[in-house]
Design an enzyme around this catalytic site. Structure first.
Site: not given
Ligand code: MRU
Length: 340
Positions: A45-47, A86, A191, A232, A242-243
């Protein structure tokens, strides 16, 4: 440096993030369908990392298959399905598109597999280089002895190496400028508690985890020098997805006069969106809220709403730190200036 993915001759190895911090489990993925599953269930996970892994997924779709209509159909099917794993992180679609271009150009040539792999590797390398550049730039914005707040996990685990917001924190630490980090635990997937705390412990960076609902009181009580978050998807006007919980933090930062920095590579900017209104926000299963990691908190019969992201309006953002420079308002001008 920690990297959560490795390509080993036709096998994609991933560090399964759903098992962290309890166990370090590396999984071997041999088929693109397994890659799609790993993204959907957030083993990765993570963009930026989603983009990197999806790119390797397309390599797997053709790996070991002879040229021909069947192989081309597999690639196109994988392209479509990986794009449906996603919806919010634009890095996914930009990475898939890069691989599709290589495929269309070279599908009848002898080197398709190698060229696809080289492109996936290039995406991985570029993301890590961008993180290091953002880290260097972002750390210059922090005072000596900085205390910062962050949300979710934006570290090596989210990016392929080093990190975005966590990359700035790492760089500030390397420069001897960092005093303390307050990561939000980041419900419902935790996370912050599971992954950011794990990375910070490994680096020996001092931190105190807080419940998401403690952020307001923290900003009211303590001297906080900056809020640092990842992204994201960023629209051309600077609106940033973002999250979930990031928007709340931005409002709180404004209320308390604390700079709010978004740290994201240019691969997270969506050149096709003029504002955040068009950003698709993923809604995940209600079970993640009702019973996180199988721990049932809500009574039988309870229902839940589970948006995975929110959008912070550009007006609440002090600056966006990219690998090509620090962008300031008005973002409708500065964001466009770093798009190629
Ligand atoms: O749902 P996730 O864990 O994939 O969400 C991740 C985030 O929201 C991060 O803040 C975002 O991807 C930037 S991380 C480099």
């Amino acid at each position: 440096m920690l990297t959560p993915v490795r390509w080993r001759g036709g096998v994609l190895e991933i560090l399964d993030q759903t098992e962290l911090p309890w166990k370090e489990v590396w999984r071997e993925l041999r088929h693109w369908e397994e890659v799609a599953e790993a993204i959907r269930t957030m083993r990765v996970r993570g963009a930026p990392l989603i983009g990197i892994v999806a790119a390797y997924g397309l390599v797997l779709a053709v790996w070991g298959h002879r040229p021909g209509r069947e192989r081309d159909a597999r690639f196109r099917e994988a392209f479509e399905e990986l794009g449906e794993t996603r919806p919010t992180a634009v890095n996914l679609f930009r990475a898939l598109e890069r691989l599709r271009k290589v495929f269309e150009r070279h599908k009848d040539g002898p080197d398709l597999h190698d060229l696809l792999l080289a492109e996936a590797r290039a995406i991985h390398r570029e993301e890590v280089e961008a993180c290091r550049a953002m880290g260097r730039l972002g750390a210059t914005l922090l005072p000596d002895g900085a205390t910062v707040v962050t949300i979710c996990n934006t570290g090596a685990l989210a990016t392929g190496g080093y990190g975005t917001a966590l990359g700035v924190i790492r760089a500030a630490r390397e420069m001897g400028k960092l005093s303390l980090v307050y990561p939000l635990e980041t419900r419902p997937r935790l996370q912050g508690a599971r992954l950011t705390a794990w990375e910070l412990l490994q680096e020996g960076i001092p931190f105190r985890l807080i419940a998401d609902s403690a952020a307001g009181w923290l900003l009211a009580r303590e001297r906080i020098d900056a809020v640092l978050v990842g992204a994201d998807r960023i629209a051309r006007n600077g609106d940033t997805a973002n999250k979930i919980g990031t928007y709340t933090l931005a409002v709180l930062a404004r209320r308390h006069g604390v700079p709010f920095y978004v740290v994201a590579p240019t691969s997270t900017i969506d050149p096709n969106l003029t504002s955040g209104e068009g950003i698709p926000i993923e809604e995940r299963d209600e079970g993640e809220v009702l019973a996180p990691y199988g721990m049932k908190f809500a009574p039988d019969g309870a229902t839940a709403w589970n948006p995975a992201f929110d959008v912070t309006p550009a007006e609440l953002i002090t600056a966006i730190i990219t690998e090509r420079g620090i962008l300031r308002p008005p973002f409708s001008e500065s964001v466009g200036s770093v798009l190629q």
